[in-house]
Scaffold this motif. Structure first.
Motif, PDB file in Angstrom:
ATOM      1  N   SER A 218      -0.660  -6.595   1.909  1.00 51.71           N
ATOM      2  CA  SER A 218      -0.469  -5.221   2.385  1.00 51.71           C
ATOM      3  C   SER A 218       0.228  -4.350   1.361  1.00 51.71           C
TER       4      SER A 218
ATOM      5  N   ASP B 194      -3.400   0.919   0.744  1.00 47.57           N
ATOM      6  CA  ASP B 194      -2.841   2.216   1.137  1.00 47.57           C
ATOM      7  C   ASP B 194      -2.615   2.215   2.647  1.00 47.57           C
ATOM      8  N   ASP B 195      -2.003   3.270   3.146  1.00 48.67           N
ATOM      9  CA  ASP B 195      -1.642   3.305   4.559  1.00 48.67           C
ATOM     10  C   ASP B 195      -2.868   3.257   5.472  1.00 48.67           C
TER      11      ASP B 195
ATOM     12  N   ASN C 262       2.022   1.564  -5.422  1.00 46.25           N
ATOM     13  CA  ASN C 262       2.972   1.270  -4.350  1.00 46.25           C
ATOM     14  C   ASN C 262       4.228   0.602  -4.911  1.00 46.25           C
TER      15      ASN C 262
ATOM     16  N   SER D 291       2.937   1.399   2.882  1.00 47.96           N
ATOM     17  CA  SER D 291       2.556   0.644   1.687  1.00 47.96           C
ATOM     18  C   SER D 291       3.738   0.486   0.736  1.00 47.96           C
TER      19      SER D 291
END
Length: 318
Positions: A73, A77-78, A96, A284
């Motif tokens: 994760s 991205d979100d 990130n 993220s």
């Protein structure tokens, strides 16, 4: 007249009645009642072995899956985190990690933890090994009292000492300092270190130390050049445990680092990151910071896992 009499020469005994050597043998694993019991025990052992391995596999999955999910994760991205939480990232988002390292100050917190834990780990291992060696090898008045004093320190809740510890550190001008936190970490970790290493030193052969003393070595030289290298498995094991406990320590730095935000530890920074990124919706970046915090612990265990197992089982094997 010969010393031995052939059973066939005795009256009433024929060749057919003569006991054969094979008849007196104990039935093997495949014959007789003993063989049946052995086969039954072997089948039960196989069933138990399969069951235990199955439990270990399930436990391993329960431990590793959340860690792998957090690492994967951290590269999403979100949108991907919420849209396909169990899928692989389409593109690796290394930004990130850079965002968590720079903007969330995880780099500074990582360095602070590295300085404090490194200094406290060296001090804990040195003082703990010296104290444990003396308590394990020398008889003197008060030996058992000091030993049980260290053991009692393991059962003392650290939360009860936070208020007096805060005022002691404040009066000594040690709040928000690296060396102050190092001293507290050493005092916090010494009881378990002395308890673990004293039992390990007792398993080492005394003849080696006696031979070194006969050859003219002092007690200090015998400890550092003879006994300490022999205790390497135990030192690595307790060192890993101390590293894990000190690296993940949150309560002590929260109480003792209250003024200077640049002196925060990684656990404090991770909590602040969880709060801030949760409000911002930057999940993220939060996963990236979490992965940065747990990577040193995983690396230390992977590198020294053989030594940890050897140190834990050395006392039982000897």
């Amino acid at each position: 007249m010969s010393a031995q009499t052939d059973p066939a020469d005795l009256p009433g005994v024929t060749k057919e009645q003569e006991p054969s050597p094979a008849a007196s043998r104990v039935p093997g694993p495949r014959g007789g009642p003993g063989g049946a019991r052995s086969a039954g025990g072997s089948s039960e052992g196989k069933v138990l072995n399969v069951f235990s391995h199955g439990v270990l596999v399930i436990w391993g999955l329960l431990v590793t899956m959340p860690l792998l999910w957090a690492v994967v994760s951290s590269f999403k991205d979100d949108t991907e985190i919420f849209g396909s939480p169990w899928g692989l990232p389409a593109v690796l988002h290394f930004d990130n990690w850079s965002r968590a390292w720079d903007k969330a100050h995880m780099g500074q917190y990582f360095l602070n933890s590295l300085i404090v834990v490194g200094g406290s780990l060296v001090g804990t291992m040195l003082l703990g090994a010296m104290a444990a060696y003396v308590l394990a090898r020398f008889d003197f008045p008060g030996n058992r009292f000091l030993y049980f004093l260290f053991v009692g320190g393991m059962g003392f809740p650290v939360i009860l000492a936070l208020v007096p510890l805060f005022f002691v550190m404040k009066n000594m001008a040690l709040l928000d300092t690296y060396h102050g936190l190092i001293l507290v970490y050493i005092a916090y970790s010494l009881p378990f270190t002395v308890f673990f290493l004293s039992g390990f030193f007792k398993t080492l052969p005394t003849s080696v130390a006696e031979a070194a003393l006969i050859d003219g070595a002092s007690h200090t030289r015998t400890f550092f050049q003879v006994m300490l290298p022999m205790a390497k498995p135990g030192l690595i094991s307790v060192g890993i445990f101390n590293f894990l406990g000190q690296w993940n320590q949150y309560l002590l730095p929260t109480v003792l680092n209250v003024g200077d935000p640049d002196k925060k530890m990684l656990t404090q920074g991770l909590v602040a990151l969880a709060v801030s990124q949760g409000y911002k919706g930057d999940w993220s970046g939060l996963f990236a910071g979490l992965t940065i915090a747990m990577l040193p612990v995983l690396a230390a265990y992977i590198i020294f896992q053989r030594q940890v197992v050897a140190g834990l089982t050395a006392g039982a094997l000897k």
